[in-house]
Design a protein around this motif. Sequence first.
Motif, PDB file in Angstrom:
ATOM      1  N   PHE A 625    -128.192 -40.756   4.258  1.00 55.94           N
ATOM      2  CA  PHE A 625    -129.424 -40.036   4.553  1.00 55.94           C
ATOM      3  C   PHE A 625    -129.812 -40.095   6.032  1.00 55.94           C
ATOM      4  O   PHE A 625    -130.910 -39.704   6.407  1.00 55.94           O
ATOM      5  N   ILE A 642    -135.527 -42.528  -2.491  1.00 53.05           N
ATOM      6  CA  ILE A 642    -135.039 -41.175  -2.707  1.00 53.05           C
ATOM      7  C   ILE A 642    -135.319 -40.818  -4.162  1.00 53.05           C
ATOM      8  O   ILE A 642    -134.757 -41.424  -5.078  1.00 53.05           O
ATOM      9  N   GLY A 690    -133.546 -45.776  -5.259  1.00 57.68           N
ATOM     10  CA  GLY A 690    -133.348 -44.339  -5.394  1.00 57.68           C
ATOM     11  C   GLY A 690    -133.144 -43.935  -6.840  1.00 57.68           C
ATOM     12  O   GLY A 690    -132.864 -44.776  -7.704  1.00 57.68           O
TER      13      GLY A 690
END
Length: 757
Positions: A625, A642, A690
Amino acid sequence: MMNKFLSYICAFIFLGAAFSFAQSPTAGAKPSSGELINKSWAAHGKKDVEATFKYTQELIDLYKGEAEKEGALLKALPKAKNEIEDVGALNDVATAYFIQAESYMRQEKIEEAKKIFKLIINKYPYAQAWDPRGWFWSIKLAAEQSIKKIETGSIEVEQKKKVSQLHTKITLYDPGTEDVVNYEKYGEFKDIGTKDYRYIVKNQEGLIAAVGEGIYPNTGSVRWDPEFKKAMKEKRLEGDLWDFSHSPDLEAAFLKWATANEPQGVKLFYTALMLEKSGLIKHALKCYYAIVVHYPASYGWTYWHTPWYVGPAAVAKINFILRNNPQFGYKLEDADIRIINGYDNDISNDIAVVNPGRFVKAGLLDKLIVKPKPDLPKVKKTSGKGKVYTAQYDNGDWQLMVEGSPYVIKGITYSPTKVGQSPDEGTQTSWMEDDFNHNGKADGPYDSYLDVDPKKTPTGDFKLMQSMGVNTIRLYHHPGKVNKEVLRDLYNNYGIRVIMGDFLGKYALGSGALWNPGTDYNNEEQKKKMIESVKGMVGEYKDEPFILFWLLGNENVYGYACNANTEPDAFFKFANEVAKIIKSIDPDHPVAICSGDILFLDKFGKDAPDIDIFGTNAYRGDYGFGRLWRSVKEEADRPAFITEFGCPAYAEGKTSEEGEDAQAAYHKASWENIEDNMAFQSGAGNAIGGVVFEWLDEWWKAYEPSIHDTKGLWAGPFPDGFMHEEWLGLAAQGDGKESPFLRHLRKAYYTYLRLWR
């Protein structure tokens, strides 16, 4: 991107929302093709055959001539949105024929359906239909796949490689004299770490020799490469440049991009990508670093027409490659490219602050070095004192705490759908209620079985996810019904918690607004309704032990059916108001937002101080990312996670095994990047986990729910350059005949089993 939560909403869209950009007619004028196509879809969705054929045939009769004129002007599929909209009659006429063919299929009039599908293929090959979830799809491709389904009963996905016909390796004519270029020998860095940064070349000839073929300023030498001349002669370089960006003919792709007439930064990035794919990693590193040195502020445009800054992506690529190749013996130190004002779609006021960093020698163990963790880290501040809260330490790092212990979100989106069901047709049921074998238990959670088990012993998704290491799923309380007993069992017997969300007006949910124009965050009446929706959610679930925390919205900043993209301040201020209301009702759980990448991140930081966690849907590629974590720390200083990330297991030109390999590699890199940015690691220190997208393939997402569609829906950073929405699962449903029970666990499942267990 489109995501799973639309599964309850799409029935509304497909039964009556706008499918065309054509304007409504004035009084007394003939109906527009847009008006007629909307009525056609609505009638088709309601299974009103008579009305379906009435509206589609009226559209065809009125606009067929105009459609044929528009089609005659095209020589390829239009790609830009404005170019697609310019041939509206062509698109709507072909769509009308497609609806007729689909209607015939429903009536089991197979020959009639095939006849119309073939007409579309032959007469309207460049027509596209608009999906209100955010993209256009090729009607010809959909027709071809429907015919294949009719004739074979399935779409064969196993692809045969033709290695002998493809040039999958690149042989460099001029590899350069240096593996790691010492730029100080050939020029001077000026104003490092400021907006005035630049590199001044003083020995052009020496730098050209050092970098080698295809790398600035030595891009011209490619034309002297014998392989370039050979490829030209073989006509392998003909065609649209962007069709080469994910071509399996890597040599042709390298030569095409290295000689392309594109902005230098973009050109170098894709040139480097081809080198990387071919295994020429050191040359790729030089190419990526040339962007950082010479063109750090260069940018391109995504499929969604949002700016993509190439420099920060190049830095992320370099760090990813070096981290995974410690044998090279280098690391990139201090490199950073910060784009001030770069959180919106206006590039006119963006300023790049650049430090190109430098390559330094690194040992094999440097990969393992992390920030020192004090024996008793001192907490600087917390988001609350309930059983779930966030904590920031003296060194600025963040953690999510559950009952006094750090909690890493190892999440997955769970939304299993039976093959053949579709919200588009109003046939999708709830996974919490599905019981197709009539044994009193939900099918997916408890009765799914593995394809490798000939006895088909029920294992259940909950058990499979628990074994993989999942500790969290993400869920919304509306518009579908939530079965508390299923979620209680999920927590009590499998240890998996729930992030519970409210869409906060996205897709017009909870606001009472119409889909078009959508929720208005300046409308007091709509805001009252959304607040009541959130209060209802918190009041109903706040005492449930499975709740981890609350989540507001779902990438609202992208603007579909709401105006957060044009009124971001109003949206974030309202979200902050809602967060304060939640905390007044439930002090035991923090509040997070689900945004879209880092769009308007600066406004979130300014307008929403009471939201405890920054969450975002992000699909950035197979190297993690990038600068996302650091940007969140600079603009908002919150813990981050995320909320959605993933990769298709299908890629054009690859076998099914290679597709699974690519998906697994993408997920591995994503998770390792998340880990690297957790507290006391080497990165930003604010990552708390995430949510993988997703558990199981959903076959309805590319329109035809009984076909496992392979068409790419939109261009993006995936193995073949396209998002294949129906292939995102870590588990597959085989050929669909044993849905909703059969599970094929892909390689990415076992990747997470190793990473999370």
